[in-house]
Every structure is written in structure tokens, then in C-alpha cells.
Design an enzyme around this catalytic site. Structure first.
Site, PDB file in Angstrom:
ATOM      1  N   ASP A  65     -25.684 -41.064   4.053  1.00 42.23           N
ATOM      2  CA  ASP A  65     -26.815 -41.587   4.820  1.00 42.23           C
ATOM      3  C   ASP A  65     -27.948 -40.578   4.979  1.00 42.23           C
ATOM      4  O   ASP A  65     -29.103 -40.864   4.668  1.00 42.23           O
ATOM      5  CB  ASP A  65     -26.364 -41.982   6.246  1.00 42.23           C
ATOM      6  CG  ASP A  65     -25.606 -43.287   6.262  1.00 42.23           C
ATOM      7  OD1 ASP A  65     -24.775 -43.520   5.359  1.00 42.23           O
ATOM      8  OD2 ASP A  65     -25.843 -44.081   7.194  1.00 42.23           O
ATOM      9  N   ARG A  70     -24.338 -35.415  22.587  1.00 38.66           N
ATOM     10  CA  ARG A  70     -25.650 -35.854  22.110  1.00 38.66           C
ATOM     11  C   ARG A  70     -26.820 -35.117  22.748  1.00 38.66           C
ATOM     12  O   ARG A  70     -27.758 -34.730  22.046  1.00 38.66           O
ATOM     13  CB  ARG A  70     -25.790 -37.375  22.297  1.00 38.66           C
ATOM     14  CG  ARG A  70     -24.779 -38.209  21.505  1.00 38.66           C
ATOM     15  CD  ARG A  70     -24.594 -37.727  20.115  1.00 38.66           C
ATOM     16  NE  ARG A  70     -23.797 -38.619  19.280  1.00 38.66           N
ATOM     17  CZ  ARG A  70     -23.376 -38.280  18.074  1.00 38.66           C
ATOM     18  NH1 ARG A  70     -23.652 -37.075  17.563  1.00 38.66           N
ATOM     19  NH2 ARG A  70     -22.657 -39.135  17.363  1.00 38.66           N
ATOM     20  N   ASP A  92     -25.855 -43.952  20.450  1.00 41.46           N
ATOM     21  CA  ASP A  92     -26.317 -42.609  20.102  1.00 41.46           C
ATOM     22  C   ASP A  92     -27.823 -42.537  19.918  1.00 41.46           C
ATOM     23  O   ASP A  92     -28.452 -41.548  20.286  1.00 41.46           O
ATOM     24  CB  ASP A  92     -25.584 -42.120  18.852  1.00 41.46           C
ATOM     25  CG  ASP A  92     -24.147 -41.769  19.173  1.00 41.46           C
ATOM     26  OD1 ASP A  92     -23.866 -41.451  20.342  1.00 41.46           O
ATOM     27  OD2 ASP A  92     -23.302 -41.827  18.266  1.00 41.46           O
ATOM     28  N   SER A 109     -15.445 -46.134  11.493  1.00 37.16           N
ATOM     29  CA  SER A 109     -16.281 -44.938  11.511  1.00 37.16           C
ATOM     30  C   SER A 109     -15.736 -43.950  12.530  1.00 37.16           C
ATOM     31  O   SER A 109     -15.070 -44.328  13.487  1.00 37.16           O
ATOM     32  CB  SER A 109     -17.734 -45.300  11.822  1.00 37.16           C
ATOM     33  OG  SER A 109     -17.849 -45.693  13.175  1.00 37.16           O
TER      34      SER A 109
END
Lengths: 417, 417, 417, 417
Positions: free
Chosen positions: B12, B92, B121, B177
Site C-alpha cells: 500500500d 497513534r 486510525d 489484517s
């Protein structure tokens, strides 16, 4: 004078029958509540009368306990101080209620109980009496200096029984005290007062009565499915059950797999910390299953609101404020929150672990299409997140510009390659 | 135009380097944060440059992550929705902070990230950017229709890489994921979107990376002692450690014993429910130890107040409001609450179970003399309980007399003997 | 034995000097705190000694009261039960602190006070003593049956003084009791116990001491500007003042304009309801000004979080838990929330009304460009609201589809034209 | 396509009828809600049809508004950010409900409204639509760039009307915007955007419509008595009234005496601060009366619990989450709390002041015997306070001994005489 005494047939309350009768020159009615403690209740009437009581009541409260006390509390996911499932606390208001009902029927002047002067139970009983029968006198011998002086220890009690021809089995005293009911067993005092004492070692572990040690539990995991309707468990593995049956069934299964032990230091309402060890096998499963059917069926904001109130609700139950208007109001909120808590949870039990491995519901708020990171044809448009984030960030941006932004603990070390 | 892109070297973000450069005719600086994900970070600079980046930063944030993010959150006992330990959420804001620091040093115009348009996120990153660098432009390609149309799936990405000579390993895509850091691994999406799917079966259980299955964990229990000072773990089994060392050590021990797995349905900030499976081995131990040293050293009312605020604190961390004034104010309260949280907790680890078996502290509020049911010569006078109970009952009595008392679900069935 | 007695020179505490000395065969040290009650404190030492005290302390606490007690509480916007500004409550912990400091300096064995056995003040004093000097003995004569029997009423006290040559002015007893300090005057008991009694009528209104009746206040409004820094008022109409000066100045201005009267029924900590009438002139202005400078400078979520905690904070102050760890932790949160509460508020005072008519700040979070409904060139893009609303609505939509939506009280009656 | 448009007959919504019809090639049904705004609603049907609507609904919602929206909110004592009585907010969900009911009856595809893209009302309307009709399309022209470009200002609208033969009175635009209903009038925007602008000066004060200025109010005070049953006002000065009558009567009386003005800066849900001036005459009286009948009839702990939740409840109403499950659950708690809120409050109105001067109730929890400081023969024994205080102090004493006690800001200066 007429006194209704909470009575177990053990040493303490046997002494109380006789002592109260003499001290107050009173008629004594004894009362034993069956809240699932699985003790011998047969023969209590005879024993009480032999000790001087003029009548005796044994009241079967098991189903009422499960339906009107344990289940409403489970709908709240109540845990005291994050760890204690309130097994003793939740039984006390029900016992107080039956106690008062008997006193009213008998036209008694007072109720008496044998709870100590340092514990929570005296408070829970007496707040119950006060709320339900505000004019009834309350007698708490352990808070009377004359009684404490007469009975500084177990020895004096046994002597008193001998003198008064009271028949008590001279059972060996355990090195801790226990309280058992349909929801749990608690262990406290004695050797447990040392907060570094480990009751799970091979030497000590036979203290536990409701649960196998995880080490001794089956090597094979067991799966179990609980069906909920409006927040209450109504069936297990497809078999419909009433609340008391649910508790009994879960206690057996969980106990077998070593589920439901905790060992904590807690804060008593009367002001000191104490150490307690608890077995709550069925309750532990029920709570986890309930919380996880909620994850599927309860709205996010409703759940967060409710969660913020649970420490308060649990505190009320722990402190004995079951019959208080603030508990009733919280219960109204909690019960309203359960309108759609319907569905099935699948759990795996293995050597002390309860793992949620599946949940489903006809009222599920989970939408696989929307949740999916892959989905493109769903009702959710990723572009909406841009506006959502920007408006949520608006106040943070403004703060940074006008007031200099957040305080940062330290700068990260950067190296350019 | 100059853009700093969060970069992992995977498919990605490799596509993003090239696409952003072209789409914006921009200079691209890549940035990789080491938050303990234990992935290959060597060679990232070369790879990024080969794909078109003009410079690269790899930033070691591991110690900062443990000290300034995990530990303050642990002081709060934060858990989202009663079950999720916030492993992804808490990393994060730190990544956003380093991202912004690079952008400022580079004089960049924008920051870009590869988070999807449906997840949490994107929010967490962008609230961080907004709070720390309110004027910086934010580019989120997955929320740009032009990008989504260009890359409807993995196939188009691989094709794009081939066309543009971007070297990506054609690693087999996993059926879910993952996100890993020093605190946890999360698993979501793909096969996990079926909330009835059980990932613990023999067929599926190799998904887990940080923890042994309880079934496969050692047959022998292990004991471990954690020392706390002012709410932070400072030593394990007597060996002083810094925060990152604590986390690594606990991850290893807990992982070996199968501790720290949860499987939940959670509520995302962007509005939908999702299913996540988490391994948080060290964090699970740390949280339990922390809570239990608090039981000995933290005042009751302080603990109850703090507990009532944790759902809110956890929600803030989950939603990405780390750099928000309300999180800072809560942290001020929480940190104040930890002034005396000092002492030692002893835990027993066995096949998925973490059991507290001992706790001690030089600042202990537990007083064995007062707690003891036997004690007579202590500072506590049982007679005080009488006044205490009567004044607590005063309002309940008055209510019963003036307003008719509480509502009773049903009367118990009494039988006189 | 040595006892430090809180002493006012009035009938009650004059009796106490003599009675305590005799009853305990003790040395008596008297202590009077100046918290702005504007009573005669000169000559107290002589009077106390004439009554039997061996020494006397008059302690000027006015500035400390304003700075360390009133101002921190104002930063919290604390109001008890939505109406009471805590004027008496907030003085008690300071008096207890000075009381204990004297006892320590004197090496006294006990502290004694003359608060009644039904009120809040006994609790506030004694919780203060307990927190600050846990081993000091506390003597509360009004809770001693021997004392209450000796002095069933005022008559017996006057007789006792005559017998013992204690010089007390036979001031006419008021038909209510008062407590005054820098923040307020409270009136309670006596004629005020009838909750239907109106103290504002022409016959009764001379009870009020600090405020003119609104009817008698000037016909001309007065404007006043308060400057705040980090939550504290630091200047009035441009003149810098310390906290005590602020309070005195505001009391004068507000009193003149009839500002700050309330008449309420409140819940005492000891369990009963009571009726109180209060004058808090300066405090009323200060609170309103503070709240309104916050509206401009405090972040929304921070303000809402803080607001949700104020009932708890106010309850702690009211109940006497100033020196409790939960109050300290809340104060840490509150003080953190005030970091940017800086600016100026303009108020209009007129016959009992305080109206905010202006506010400005160098740290203002208000952005006229963004707030304006007209603005098009600002940072705010109306299109962002679409995504914001849609994601906020997502859970409501899902609920309507999966669970049938909200309950509606009734359908509106529609008629088509 | 068929669209139901919220329609007032003013310039904006007249343009919308025509523009929507053209832009969507749609059939337009107009809808006007009577929520007590006292505007001309006669002739709206004709006007709408003349502008292009195919049908029109005028719906009388006044009684429903008072009964099902204002009164439930008053039971909660809801105030947003301590100052705003939610007059606009509480009307929006009702209008949305009627809007959706019409859309369903008409089989419409969409609902449209003329709220701006910066305000709260767009959110309140659209959350209502989403909760009640999750599949209905929502059209918000002010968030469509094509519409905003076509109508950058009032001038273009007037021009558009002329071109399209739409008859609108060219009323002079006010220098602020207003919203009126049975509960209040709000004023915002325009000249009010300057937070230092004073709207109460002689030059500006004719802005106010519902209330006389305090300066111009009668010189004679007026007394008023409100009777409550289960939290709702059911009679005024002895005359039974339904909810809408209560509101109208109180608006008239309060307006005459200058009661109910506030001038604030508030936080919008969409992220910015804004300034609003409000007149809520009847509501101000009602809220104060309600709060004060509660002081007599509501249990302390219930009241404190409820108070802690009001900021959250008010926030929900303000943000538009009326039809959200968390608002419903809070309402269940609030309504439960009102079971005994029955009695009479006497208020004095004078030049902007509302003073409580009496309260009485057949369900009063106030006990004059117990409250009295004089009482000796009541149920309250002062000696009970000793135990009560000692157990409450236990944890503070223990903390002082084990952890060193509270932090003290400074020592008082003592001088011995």
C-alpha cells in the site's frame, strides 16, 4: 417484647437465642433464609425451639434471589472495585426483606442479627430494615458492649452453651470465615488477613469449595451457549431455564472448569480495607456472556453511559443501599438499556479461562457490510469521514492556534537518511 | 509541494509514494516509526528512495512509547468497553507527533497516511496532526475517490507496482489484517468479520503470534513479582527495568503462559461496530498488577472517583483525543491519584490465568489490626458503627415514613413452624 | 490534660472554657479565627483568660481564606445542590487547620469545638482534625450527654455564667442563627425552620446584613469589569487586587445592588434536610464572571467534563472532605483546566440582577469568522457538516433498521391543505 | 421525485420551494410546524402553492411540544453549559418527527430543510430524520455548493424571487437572527457576533420581544404559586392547567417582570463557539420552581446522582440526540426520580429576580423536628454523629498515618497571647 432473630443453628446464633431471650426478657422467633447456601436447613425449627425459640421460619428464597436480585444486578454488569462480583452483598437486602416480613406478620417489636460490628453485613441488613420497616427496633448484639464482654471469644460461647444445655456441634473452627449462597462463596479473616498469604498452593487449596483448581480442571475445553432475552439469560445450550436453574447449571459447569476465583483487597463501607477470596463460578460466566451479547446489540453511547454508572451502582449494592431511591433510579436506566439485549453467546471454558468465541443476535447492530474494510457498496461512504474528522478537529486546531496547543512530554529523536 | 508520508515498505504505502509524487507533482519524504512492531526496518530508506522518495526517516519510538504513552495509560487502568486494552489506539498519537515533527523540520506542506476510510486510525492520526500542527495539510488517499477508483483492490496495486518498477514482495495476503507494537497485536477484518467465527480452534489458532494457546502453555505455573513506584512498574522479580524493558519482559513471560487474548465486538468512533481479536500479553499482567497494588495503597473514595472516569478516559484514547485538553485534565487527576501507589504485587501465571496471590506496600492503607474481625484493642470501636448506620439510614427511614418506601417486586413466601 | 478550644467569646464558648476546664481538670487554650466575620476580636484574649483560659490565639486567616480556599473553589464553579455557594463549608477546613497547628505547637492532648450535634460543622471540623492530626483527641461537648443535660437551654447557660462569674453580654437572642465570613452570611434555624416562612417581607427583611433588598437598591445600574488570569480574578475595573481585596470589593458593590441572596432547603451530610438563607454578594458576581470568561477560553469537552464533576466536588466541600485525596485529585483536574482561563468579563448590576454583557480574552477560542453564519472565506467548510452528521447518525440509522427505532410518545395530528 | 420541505413563508424557504422543484425536477410539499412561534401561519398554504408547492401542511404541535418535550426536559432541570435553557434545541426533534410523518404519509423520497451549514439545527433535524426514517433521503441545500454559489447573499435571493414571480415581503432584515417558540426566543449572529456588544443598552434593548427590561418592569413584586405532581407543573395559583397553558401563563407573568434573559457564549456541536442571547421567561420560573419543590421531596442521594447526569442530558438535547437510546435511558432514570416530586412552590417576581420564598408538600422529606437545632425529643440522637464522623474519618486518619496526610498550601501565622 418479641424479637425475630436471623438464625443459622450455629454456635453464634444459638447463643443469641438464649442470650436475647434472657437479656430482654423477650419472646424469640427464629428465621433462616435459604439463599442457596446448601447447608442443612432441616431440623432447624426443632433446634431453635430446643434452644428457647417459640417459633421458627425457614424461608426458601432461592428463586426470588436469582430472579429479583442476581439477575437485575447482572443486567448492570455490576462489579465492585473492578473485581468483586458482590455475591454476599446482593443476598443481604433479600434476607432483610424476609426478616421484616416475618416481624410484621408476628407483630414483633424488634429484629436481631448476628453480624459483627466491623463488617459490611450489619450495614446491609440494617439499611434494609430501615427502608422497609422504619419503626422497627434493631438489635445488633455484637455492637453491645455487654454482649462483647460476655463473649470475648469462642471459648466463652461454648461454655455458655454447656451451661444452658444448648446443643451445638463442637465443629472445628476453620482458619477463615465463609459465606455461601447461590451466587458465590466468600472467604475472609483468619489466615487470609495476611495479604501476602497465597491460598492457591497445594497446602492451602482445599479451602475452595465451588471450583476445581485450574490445574486440576479437565484437559478438554467445553463449549457452552447462553441465550439472552432483554438482558436476562433464558436458556443454556438450547434448554430453557428459569433464573435459579441458570445459576445452578452455570455453577456446576464453571466450577468443574476452575472458573470464577478472585483474591482481592477491598474497601468496606465502614471505612477499612479487607482481604477477600471469592468463588463465583456461574456468575463469572454469566457476566462475561452478558457483556458480550451487549457488544452486539447495545448502542455505543448507551453502553458508554451505562458503563460510567456501574461503579456507582456496584458501590450502592456493596454498601447496602439496595432499597434506596438512587439504586431504583439507576435500575430504571439499566433496565431500559436492556430492551434489545437479545441473542446468543458462545463461550469456551478451559482450566480457569472463559473465552468468548461467538455471538449472534436477531437484533444485532453489527453490520458486516459496513464493518468490512473491503466493502464499497454499503451505506457507508468513506468521504463522510473527512467532514467528521475535520469538525471533530476544529476545536483542537483552534486551541493550538489561540492557546499554543497541548503540552508535549518530549521530542522524538529524528535522523534523516 | 513537499509531502511527508507514513511508510511501511509494504504494498500500500509503496504505491502511495509513487502515486502521491505523481498526483501532486510533489517531493515525497517517507517516515517509518518503530513502536516495537518487530518488523524489518533496515533497508527501508533504500527501498523508499528506489520507489521515488527523496529522503527517509526511521524513528525509534520504543522507549518513548512505553514511557510517555503506555505507562500513563496504565496508571489509569484504561480499558475500552470493558475489554479492549487500547494497544493500537495508544500508539497513534505518538506516530502522529513524530510525523509532524519531521514535517516541520522538512518544511513540508502536507502529511499523508495510508489508513482506510472506515477505521479509527485515520481519526487518531488526523486529530493528532490537527492538535500539533493546525495549519498542516492532511492527505488521506483512501478518502479520495480518484485514488479508490484507481485501486479498487490488491490486483490493481500489484499491477501498478509492476508498471512503475516498484519492487514489492508478492507476499500472500493474510485472511485478516494485523497491527503490532510493543503493547499488542490486533487482528481484524476478513474471516474475523463473521462474529460467530472461532479463531481458537486447532484449524485457526496459528493466527496468534504473541501468545501460546492456553492449551499449549506450560503445565507448571510461574510466579512473578512486580514492584511499583507512584503507579509505574519499576522492577520485575527484583530487577530494575525501564518502561520498554518492562513491556518486553512481560510480553515474553505472559506470552509463554497464554495470557492476554481477547475476542470482542467493539464500537468504532466513526459509527459502526467491528470485531477484533487482540493479544496483549504484557499489558494484561501489568494492568492486573497495577490494579491490585492500588487496592492496598489507594484511598477508597479516590479509587471510586477515578474508576468512574475510566470509561471516559479510555474512550478519549480510543477515539484519538490524546492531545485534547480533556485528556490532559483527566491525566492530571489520574497522576495525582498515583502519588502513593507504591509496593509489590505477586502474580501466578498458568495456562491463560493471571491470579493475584500477594500484595504488600510500605504505604499500605490496609491495617490488619482494624480489618481483623477478632481485634478488640484496635482504633476501631464497633459501637461507632451504630451511629454510622443510623445516620446513613436516616433518609431511608424518612422516605419510608413520608413517601411509602421502596417498591418491592414480590413478597417472600413464609411458613411458620 | 491540655485542650485547645475554638472560642468566640459568646455565651456558648464562654461556658465551654469553664466547663471543659472543670470536667477534664484541664488547661484550656482558646483560639479565635478571623475569617472575615467582621466581629469584635479585640479583647478576646483578656476575656478568655478571665474565663479561665491560660492562653489565647487570635489568628488572621482572611488572606489565606481567600487565596487557598475561596479561590480554588471558585475555579471549580462549585455550587452545592445547584444553589448553595458553600460559604460556611469552605471556611471550616481552614479553621480546623489553624486549630490543629495551635494544638501541635502547644503540645495539647485534645481539640474542642462548640458545634452542635445535628449540623454539618461538627463533621467538617472533625474530618479536618482527623486528616491533619490523626492522633489528636477530639472533644465535642454537644455530643456528650452529660453536657447536654447540664445545659438543656440558654437559661441554664446564663445561670452557669452568673454562678461562675463569667462575664457575658446578655444580648437578645436572635430568632435564627447566623454564620458570617468573607464569603457570606448564612441564616438558619428558628423562624426559618418553617419552609413556608418568607424572610423578604417588609416585616422580616432586616434579617439581611450584607445585601440591600433589590427593592431598595439603586435605580441606576452599575457596570463592573473583572480580569482573570488562569482562573483567578486578579483585577477589578483595571485595579489589581489580591484575593481578599477582590472579595471585599465585590461584597461591597454586590451588596449595594442587592445581589447574592438565596433561600433554599438543602441536604445535610448527617442525613436530614434543613432550610438556609444565604447572602453571598461578592461570590455571586465572581462565580458568574468566572463561568463567563470560561465560555470564551475553555474548550468545550474540557468544560463538559469539568461540569460533570462539579456536583461531586461541591458535595465534598459541603460534607467536609477538603483534606481528602479525592478532593485533591479533583482539584488537580480543575486547576489543569484553568491554564487558559484568562481575560475580562463585563457585568451589569441592577436591583439583584447580575447580567453578563461582555467578555474578551487574548486566549479566546471564539473565532468570529468561523462563528459567523455569513462567513464563506473562513476555515470552516459547510460541506464538512454532511459527513459529520452522517457518521453521527450512523448508529441511530442502524438501530432504527435493526431494532425498530425510538419509542414515540404520540403521533402528531396532520392535516393536508 | 417528491420532497417535503420545512417551510416558513419567508425569503429563504420561498426560494427553496422553487429551487428544489427546478433542481430536482420534483414535486414539493411544504410543511409548517406551529410550536408556539406566534407568527402568521394563516395563508401559508396559499402562499406555498403560489410558489410552486403541490400541497401544504400546517401542523399544530403546541400542546405536544409542551407535554412531550418541554415538560420531560424540565423534569431533568436541564441547562446546557450552566446557562442555556435549550429553547431552540428541544423543538427540533418534534419538528423532525412531524416532518417525517408527513413524508411517510405522502410517500415522499426526501425531506429538505433550510438550516445553515454552520449551525446546530441542521444536526438536530437530520439526527431526528435518521432515527425515525433511516432510509429517507435528506436534502440540505445550504450544504450544497451549487446552491451556495447561486445564492451568496440576500440580494441574489430577492432577485431570484422577482424573476420567478415569488411574492415575498421585502421586510427589512434584522441585524441578528431570531428563533421563537413556546419556550423562548433566541437571538444570534450579526451584531451579536461581537462578544463585547451589550444588547441591554437603551439603544439596543428593543431587540427583546418576550420580556420587559428589568428597569422597565413593575415596581411592585408579584407572588406566584406553582403546584407540581410527579415533577410536572399542574396548576398555577390554584388553577389547574395543561402543559401548554402553563407555559403561556408563565411566559406572560415572567415577561412582565423582566425574568428570563441570558447572554452567553456557547459551544456548538459542529465545533465552534457562538454567542447567543435568549429570553426564556416561563421556562426560567418553571425550572426554579421545579428545582425547589425537589429540594423538599427528593432524596439527597437521588438528587445528587441525577444532578451529575444533567450536563450529559443537556448535551444530548443540545446536540440533537433526542431520539437516541442514551437519552431514553437517562429519561427513564429522570422520570423514576420524579415519583414523589409533588407539592407547591411560592415565588416572588421582581424586576428580573425570581426568588423562592416558600415550599410545602404532602410528601415532604423535610422533618422540622429533626432539622431543628433545638429538638431533643426527635428521632435523631446527636450521639449517633460521633460514630458517623469517626467511621467517615477512618480512611483519612489511616492515610495520614500511613502516607503522610494531605498537602497543605501554607501554614497559618499564629501568635500566642
Amino acid at each position: 417484647m418479641k424479637i425475630v432473630l436471623a438464625y443459622s443453628g450455629g454456635l453464634d446464633t444459638s447463643v443469641l437465642v438464649s442470650w436475647l431471650k434472657e437479656h430482654y426478657n423477650a419472646e424469640i422467633i427464629t428465621f433462616a433464609a435459604d439463599v442457596g447456601q446448601e447447608e442443612e436447613l432441616d431440623g432447624l425449627a426443632e433446634k431453635a425451639k430446643a434452644t428457647g425459640a417459640s417459633a421458627h421460619y425457614t424461608v426458601d428464597l432461592v428463586e426470588e434471589f436469582a430472579r429479583d436480585f442476581i439477575f437485575p444486578m447482572m443486567r448492570a454488569n455490576a462489579i465492585y472495585e473492578g473485581q468483586y462480583m458482590l455475591g454476599t452483598s446482593i443476598a443481604r437486602p433479600l434476607i432483610a426483606k424476609a426478616h421484616v416480613e416475618i416481624a410484621e406478620r408476628e407483630g414483633a417489636d424488634a429484629v436481631a442479627h448476628g453480624a459483627t460490628g466491623k463488617g459490611n453485613d450489619q450495614v446491609r441488613f440494617e439499611l434494609g430494615y430501615a427502608a422497609l420497616a422504619p419503626k422497627l427496633e434493631i438489635i445488633s448484639p455484637w455492637r453491645m458492649e455487654v454482649f462483647r464482654k460476655a463473649f470475648p471469644g469462642r471459648t466463652e460461647m461454648i461454655a455458655y452453651c454447656r451451661e444452658n444445655n444448648i446443643d451445638v456441634e463442637a465443629s472445628a473452627s476453620k482458619p477463615y470465615s465463609m459465606d455461601r449462597n447461590l451466587l458465590h462463596i466468600s472467604y475472609e479473616a483468619g489466615i487470609l488477613e495476611d495479604t501476602w498469604f497465597d491460598p492457591t498452593t497445594d497446602d492451602n487449596k482445599d479451602m475452595y469449595k465451588l471450583t476445581t483448581a485450574p490445574e486440576d480442571a479437565p484437559d478438554e475445553a467445553q463449549y457452552i451457549e447462553l441465550d439472552f432475552e432483554r438482558g436476562d439469560c433464558v436458556a443454556i445450550d438450547g434448554v430453557a431455564m428459569n433464573p435459579a436453574q441458570v445459576m445452578k447449571h452455570l455453577n456446576a459447569v464453571a466450577g468443574k472448569h476452575g472458573v470464577g476465583r478472585v483474591d482481592i483487597v477491598e474497601n468496606r463501607f465502614v471505612g477499612m480495607k479487607s482481604r477477600g477470596v471469592y468463588e463465583t463460578p456461574g456468575g463469572t460466566i454469566l457476566l462475561q456472556a452478558h457483556r458480550n451479547i451487549e457488544t452486539l446489540t447495545m448502542d455505543r453511547e448507551l453502553a458508554h453511559l451505562r458503563d460510567s454508572l456501574i461503579p456507582r451502582y456496584a458501590e450502592l449494592v456493596y454498601n447496602g443501599f439496595w432499597y434506596a431511591p438512587e439504586r431504583e433510579a439507576l435500575q430504571a436506566l439499566i433496565d431500559d438499556s436492556q430492551k434489545s439485549v437479545t441473542g446468543t453467546v458462545r463461550l469456551k471454558l478451559y482450566k480457569g479461562n472463559v473465552t468468548t468465541v461467538g455471538r449472534k443476535s436477531p437484533l444485532s447492530l453489527y453490520d458486516e457490510d459496513i464493518a468490512s474494510m473491503e466493502g464499497v457498496d454499503s451505506d457507508y461512504n468513506p468521504d463522510d469521514a473527512s467532514g467528521f474528522i475535520r469538525l471533530n478537529a476544529l476545536r483542537l486546531r483552534r486551541r493550538a492556534l489561540a492557546q499554543g496547543g497541548p503540552e508535549i512530554a518530549s521530542e522524538s529523536k529524528l535522523s534523516r537518511e
